[in-house]
Scaffold this active site. Structure first.
Site, mmCIF file in Angstrom:
data_model
loop_
_atom_site.group_PDB
_atom_site.id
_atom_site.type_symbol
_atom_site.label_atom_id
_atom_site.label_comp_id
_atom_site.label_asym_id
_atom_site.label_seq_id
_atom_site.Cartn_x
_atom_site.Cartn_y
_atom_site.Cartn_z
ATOM 1 N N ILE A 102 21.483 -4.847 -4.558
ATOM 2 C CA ILE A 102 21.678 -6.296 -5.443
ATOM 3 C C ILE A 102 23.398 -6.470 -5.807
ATOM 4 O O ILE A 102 23.621 -7.336 -6.541
ATOM 5 C CB ILE A 102 21.106 -6.224 -6.539
ATOM 6 C CG1 ILE A 102 21.241 -5.037 -7.436
ATOM 7 C CG2 ILE A 102 19.617 -6.288 -6.188
ATOM 8 C CD1 ILE A 102 20.532 -5.222 -8.920
ATOM 9 N N HIS A 118 16.242 -7.743 -1.932
ATOM 10 C CA HIS A 118 15.886 -7.560 -3.109
ATOM 11 C C HIS A 118 16.692 -8.593 -3.952
ATOM 12 O O HIS A 118 17.011 -8.463 -5.313
ATOM 13 C CB HIS A 118 16.078 -6.080 -3.695
ATOM 14 C CG HIS A 118 15.103 -5.099 -3.189
ATOM 15 N ND1 HIS A 118 14.985 -3.965 -3.232
ATOM 16 C CD2 HIS A 118 13.737 -5.469 -2.860
ATOM 17 C CE1 HIS A 118 13.909 -3.459 -2.491
ATOM 18 N NE2 HIS A 118 13.271 -4.388 -2.288
ATOM 19 N N CYS A 126 18.200 -21.295 -12.858
ATOM 20 C CA CYS A 126 17.415 -21.632 -14.189
ATOM 21 C C CYS A 126 15.749 -21.513 -13.707
ATOM 22 O O CYS A 126 15.597 -21.920 -12.805
ATOM 23 C CB CYS A 126 17.591 -22.907 -14.551
ATOM 24 S SG CYS A 126 16.678 -23.665 -15.595
ATOM 25 N N CYS A 129 14.842 -25.637 -13.660
ATOM 26 C CA CYS A 129 15.307 -26.813 -13.208
ATOM 27 C C CYS A 129 16.451 -26.286 -12.007
ATOM 28 O O CYS A 129 16.003 -25.087 -11.462
ATOM 29 C CB CYS A 129 16.124 -27.616 -14.040
ATOM 30 S SG CYS A 129 17.913 -27.008 -14.388
ATOM 31 N N SER A 192 16.309 5.959 0.395
ATOM 32 C CA SER A 192 15.158 6.935 0.395
ATOM 33 C C SER A 192 14.035 6.428 1.092
ATOM 34 O O SER A 192 13.025 7.258 1.563
ATOM 35 C CB SER A 192 14.629 7.337 -0.807
ATOM 36 O OG SER A 192 14.332 6.204 -1.534
ATOM 37 N N ASN A 212 21.531 9.445 5.766
ATOM 38 C CA ASN A 212 21.210 9.573 4.613
ATOM 39 C C ASN A 212 21.273 10.981 3.882
ATOM 40 O O ASN A 212 21.016 11.984 4.657
ATOM 41 C CB ASN A 212 19.666 9.563 4.266
ATOM 42 C CG ASN A 212 19.255 8.839 2.969
ATOM 43 O OD1 ASN A 212 19.944 7.887 2.254
ATOM 44 N ND2 ASN A 212 18.369 9.479 2.263
HETATM 45 P P1 NAD Z 1 17.039 5.183 -3.514
HETATM 46 O O1 NAD Z 1 17.921 5.475 -4.645
HETATM 47 O O2 NAD Z 1 15.859 5.182 -3.461
HETATM 48 O O3 NAD Z 1 17.822 5.979 -2.244
HETATM 49 C C1 NAD Z 1 19.295 6.353 -2.033
HETATM 50 C C2 NAD Z 1 19.207 7.219 -1.291
HETATM 51 O O4 NAD Z 1 20.686 7.397 -0.734
HETATM 52 C C3 NAD Z 1 18.871 8.757 -1.347
HETATM 53 O O5 NAD Z 1 18.144 9.220 -0.698
HETATM 54 C C4 NAD Z 1 20.198 9.380 -1.492
HETATM 55 O O6 NAD Z 1 20.203 10.781 -0.813
HETATM 56 C C5 NAD Z 1 21.367 8.599 -0.652
HETATM 57 N N1 NAD Z 1 22.677 8.737 -0.846
HETATM 58 C C6 NAD Z 1 23.120 8.582 -1.878
HETATM 59 N N2 NAD Z 1 24.709 8.632 -1.759
HETATM 60 C C7 NAD Z 1 24.816 8.565 -0.626
HETATM 61 C C8 NAD Z 1 25.897 8.662 0.519
HETATM 62 N N3 NAD Z 1 27.106 8.449 -0.037
HETATM 63 N N4 NAD Z 1 25.808 8.530 1.656
HETATM 64 C C9 NAD Z 1 24.424 8.792 2.284
HETATM 65 N N5 NAD Z 1 23.304 8.874 1.589
HETATM 66 C C10 NAD Z 1 23.619 8.691 0.150
HETATM 67 O O7 NAD Z 1 17.666 3.872 -3.034
HETATM 68 P P2 NAD Z 1 17.032 2.570 -1.960
HETATM 69 O O8 NAD Z 1 16.029 3.188 -1.153
HETATM 70 O O9 NAD Z 1 17.737 1.599 -1.863
HETATM 71 O O10 NAD Z 1 15.883 2.153 -3.223
HETATM 72 C C11 NAD Z 1 16.383 1.849 -4.439
HETATM 73 C C12 NAD Z 1 16.173 0.257 -4.999
HETATM 74 O O11 NAD Z 1 17.082 0.392 -5.979
HETATM 75 C C13 NAD Z 1 16.462 -0.809 -4.173
HETATM 76 O O12 NAD Z 1 15.445 -1.797 -4.078
HETATM 77 C C14 NAD Z 1 17.508 -0.995 -4.383
HETATM 78 O O13 NAD Z 1 17.594 -2.719 -4.550
HETATM 79 C C15 NAD Z 1 17.869 -0.817 -6.037
HETATM 80 N N6 NAD Z 1 19.218 -0.406 -6.453
HETATM 81 C C16 NAD Z 1 20.302 -1.037 -5.943
HETATM 82 C C17 NAD Z 1 21.540 -0.587 -6.343
HETATM 83 C C18 NAD Z 1 22.959 -1.434 -5.715
HETATM 84 O O14 NAD Z 1 22.840 -2.408 -5.587
HETATM 85 N N7 NAD Z 1 24.023 -0.755 -5.533
HETATM 86 C C19 NAD Z 1 21.628 0.553 -7.011
HETATM 87 C C20 NAD Z 1 20.746 1.208 -7.474
HETATM 88 C C21 NAD Z 1 19.392 0.877 -7.072
#
Ligand code: NAD
Length: 243
Positions: A102, A118, A126, A129, A192, A212
């Site tokens: 996001i 997401h 809003c 509206c 993840s 990952n």
């Molecule tokens: P998650 O947190 O479930 O998984 C993140 C994965 O990224 C982990 O398995 C971790 O090992 C890996 N990771 C972390 N740093 C890394 C790197 N430098 N290089 C490679 N891998 C790395 O994230 P997800 O699967 O996106 O699900 C989380 C939910 O939370 C999503 O819906 C997302 O919208 C939201 N979220 C978004 C943000 C953002 O916008 N930046 C931040 C936190 C959570």
């Protein structure tokens, strides 16, 4: 262990490549993910409060606990992984980008038409509206203690364009489904692959490639799995591909 060369080979051979990113691509921009040990689930209060029912039913709690996650995104910049994806698009090696994030960092790096399944914390609307605007419009009100923040046009309730727990999936999700159905190759970066329904998407693509740091439920069926930081993998990948 699979190598960056393996990854490059698959990308060169692919006919239609879709990239799917998660919170892990943005950790190198200083934004915590959810499921690493240092991620937001260390801060259970905040993630628990990020639901539509808390936002609408207990706005004081939502803006005290969950909202901080949106505020923390302010001033964050794309990193070399976001930038490398733009280069790969320009080179014709990546055709569409789906993100669960996001944070608006793909757009900030220069990717157009990102499928933000997401939603996006950079923009607001809003609930009553057609008013839309930037996050700052709403944040000014929140900082002045106007909770919930009110629409300047009709007085309805403002909210971000983020898909909260309990919200329906947006049209971008249907477009993401169509993209993976078209694709022969899906490159997952920093996810993840545990959050539904996005975690279904890898099932539809023959060649699954994953960058990952931790294990994912799809590792066994992936053609390439690289368990290193996305930023360094992409830097090497651009060198190997010569783009
Ligand atoms: P998650 O947190 O479930 O998984 C993140 C994965 O990224 C982990 O398995 C971790 O090992 C890996 N990771 C972390 N740093 C890394 C790197 N430098 N290089 C490679 N891998 C790395 O994230 P997800 O699967 O996106 O699900 C989380 C939910 O939370 C999503 O819906 C997302 O919208 C939201 N979220 C978004 C943000 C953002 O916008 N930046 C931040 C936190 C959570």
């Amino acid at each position: 262990m699979d190598s960056v060369q393996d990854l490059a080979q698959y990308l060169k051979k692919a006919k239609y490549t879709v990239v799917l990113t998660g919170a892990g691509i943005s950790t190198e921009s200083g934004i915590p993910d959810f499921r690493s040990t240092s991620g937001y689930y260390g801060n259970v209060l905040a993630s628990d409060a990020l639901s539509a029912s808390v936002q609408d039913g207990d706005p004081q709690r939502f803006y005290k606990e969950g909202y901080q996650i949106f505020k923390d995104l302010e001033g964050k910049e794309p990193n070399r992984a976001h930038e490398a994806i733009v280069r790969l698009q320009e080179a014709g090696l990546v055709h569409e980008v789906i993100t669960q994030n996001i944070d608006h960092l793909h757009e900030k790096a220069g990717t157009k038409d990102v499928l933000a399944v997401h939603g996006d914390a950079a923009t607001i609307h809003c609930q009553s509206c057609s008013f839309t605007g930037d996050f700052q419009v709403m944040d000014e009100k929140v900082q002045q203690g106007e909770i919930p923040p009110r629409c300047p046009q009709c007085g309805g309730t403002l909210r971000t364009d983020v898909v909260l727990f309990g919200d329906a999936m947006p049209p971008a999700f249907d477009r993401a489904m169509a993209a993976v159905e078209r694709a022969d190759t899906l490159l997952v970066v920093g996810s993840s692959l545990q959050v539904m329904p996005v975690a279904y998407l890898p099932r539809y693509v023959p060649n699954l490639l994953i960058i990952n740091m931790d294990d994912t439920p799809y590792d066994m069926i992936s053609k390439v799995k690289i368990q290193r930081k996305a930023g360094e993998v992409f830097t090497e990948l651009l060198e190997v591909l010569g783009v």
